[in-house]
Design a protein around this motif. Structure first.
Motif, PDB file in Angstrom:
ATOM      1  N   HIS A   1     -26.817 -16.844  18.755  1.00 20.41           N
ATOM      2  CA  HIS A   1     -27.160 -17.529  19.898  1.00 20.41           C
ATOM      3  C   HIS A   1     -27.828 -18.641  19.998  1.00 20.41           C
ATOM      4  N   ASP A   2     -28.890 -18.890  18.889  1.00 17.26           N
ATOM      5  CA  ASP A   2     -29.403 -20.192  18.691  1.00 17.26           C
ATOM      6  C   ASP A   2     -29.326 -20.842  17.546  1.00 17.26           C
TER       7      ASP A   2
ATOM      8  N   SER B   1     -30.893 -19.948  14.786  1.00 18.16           N
ATOM      9  CA  SER B   1     -32.420 -19.928  13.956  1.00 18.16           C
ATOM     10  C   SER B   1     -32.216 -19.077  12.865  1.00 18.16           C
TER      11      SER B   1
END
Length: 430
Positions: free
Chosen positions: A310-311, A313
């Motif tokens: 989702h990000d 990272s």
């Protein structure tokens, strides 16, 4: 003073002769663990105490124990060679002071490990001080009988209205009372208290005499932050680094008081990893490598194994012990050291190599897209190198299990050791 010499995981019998020393070692170990360290010994058995994975020396009132790496056969000759190799590995990784010539001199003297470490420090420190003591300029203001520096007219008029014989001046004073000298003096005083060897004691007293004008200081860790090296003072850096180990090793806590316990301890797996990396870096030319292509601890080349959806990272950082780049800048070889004594081929066809170690190297191979990946272990009798191909239609990466023989004098037999390292890397040592 009672000295005991053991190797990693060797047992110390709980005899009446050893009991007083062991009780003091146990008190030290408990204090060490209370300060956040891992246990140095296993105390659970009533018959003996077993050393764990630390190497180095512990001195307590009335005795000392030196723990050597398990790299050779039992016996006096094997322990002497292990002691010499430990000093060489500590020197190569810059944890102690001493070059080859220093180690050669010390190696001819039969002394406990603790006394050898002290002798190396004392000889090098005295040599550097004879070359020149560290000095610095300090700006001072004071009333003087003669003009020095700059006369501060305003302050002079106020302070000396009734004392015309004085001059209020600002001047630069060239002093030896520097952080470097304070730390060297403190470390020398501590070691003088510990050493039982006349030659080392003599040198330590000379050091203290050289630094007679330097403030006696109860050194704390923050004092090391006050040091800023330059071209004139960088020669003291190895001595200061060793002083840090000494002053911290006097006690697990920084406040020492009159306690005489002392330790210089190193986790063997970390020492082996750093030693191999620094050795390859030092002799890179003989392996046909460029030092800028060698990345210890994957510095500058660390990657994430996964990225969160989702990000994006990064998660699960990958940090191989050593990455060697090819001419095109991509990883040519990944090497991970493991300080484990494996099983022989007769005992286990996989030599007891853990699945976790193989999976770790598998992750490195895929993420870095590296063709050649090595698990490097210390050699034990009856083992042979292994080579594996990673299964996959579009993958040709391989994982090798290799060994290096440490049961030789690594300093004097360096050419044979470099030849062996070169073969492991797939390179010829010049």
């Amino acid at each position: 003073m009672r000295y005991l010499t053991v190797t990693e995981y060797e047992r110390i019998p709980r005899t009446e002769q050893n009991q007083k020393l062991l009780s003091r070692l146990q008190a030290f170990d408990e204090s060490w663990c209370g300060s956040g360290g891992e246990p140095i010994f296993d105390w659970h058995d009533r018959r003996f105490v077993r050393a764990r994975n630390y190497v180095g020396v512990i001195a307590v009132p009335g005795g000392a124990v030196e723990i050597l790496p398990k790299i050779d056969k039992q016996g006096e000759a094997g322990k002497t060679r292990a002691q010499h190799n430990l000093l060489y590995m500590l020197s190569m990784t810059r944890k102690i002071v001493g070059e080859d010539r220093d180690l050669a001199t010390i190696g001819t003297q039969k002394m406990p490990l603790l006394e050898q470490l002290i002798a190396l420090f004392a000889a090098r420190t005295l040599s550097e001080l004879k070359r020149g003591i560290d000095h610095t300029y300090v700006t001072q203001e004071d009333n003087l009988r003669c003009l020095k520096g700059k006369l501060l007219v305003g302050q002079h008029a106020v302070k000396n209205a009734l004392h015309r014989e004085q001059l209020y001046c600002r001047y630069d004073d060239f002093i030896s009372d520097t952080p470097i000298n304070r730390i060297l003096k403190a470390a020398s005083r501590r070691l003088l208290f510990i050493s039982k060897t006349a030659s080392a004691q003599k040198k330590l007293r000379e050091i203290i005499f050289f630094l007679d004008d330097v403030t006696d200081l109860e050194v704390a860790e923050h004092h090391f932050d006050d040091i800023h090296y330059n071209r004139n003072t960088e020669r003291f850096q190895p001595l200061i680094n060793f002083s840090l180990l000494v002053l911290k090793g006097m006690s697990p806590a920084w406040s020492l008081g009159k306690e005489t316990s002392f330790s210089l301890l190193f986790p063997m797996e970390e020492l082996f990893e750093e030693f191999i990396a620094r050795y390859i870096h030092r002799y890179a030319d003989q392996f046909g490598l460029s030092r800028e292509h060698i990345h210890a601890q994957a510095i500058g080349r660390r990657e994430w194994l996964l990225r969160r959806e989702h990000d994006s990272s990064g998660k699960f950082r990958l940090k191989p012990d050593l990455i060697i780049d090819g001419l095109d800048g991509s990883p040519q070889l990944i090497l991970d050291t493991k300080w484990k004594h494996l099983l022989s081929d007769a005992e286990d066809s996989k030599n007891g190599v853990s699945q976790a170690d193989i999976y770790q190297l598998y992750a490195y191979a895929h993420r870095y897209e590296c063709q050649d990946n090595i698990l490097l272990f210390p050699f034990v009798a009856g083992v042979s190198p292994k080579s594996y191909r990673i299964q996959g239609k579009y993958c040709s990466h391989r994982i090798r299990v290799e060994f290096v023989k440490l049961n030789r004098d690594l300093r004097t037999d360096g050419s044979a050791f470099r030849e062996e390292i070169g073969k492991v890397l797939g390179l010829a040592a010049a």
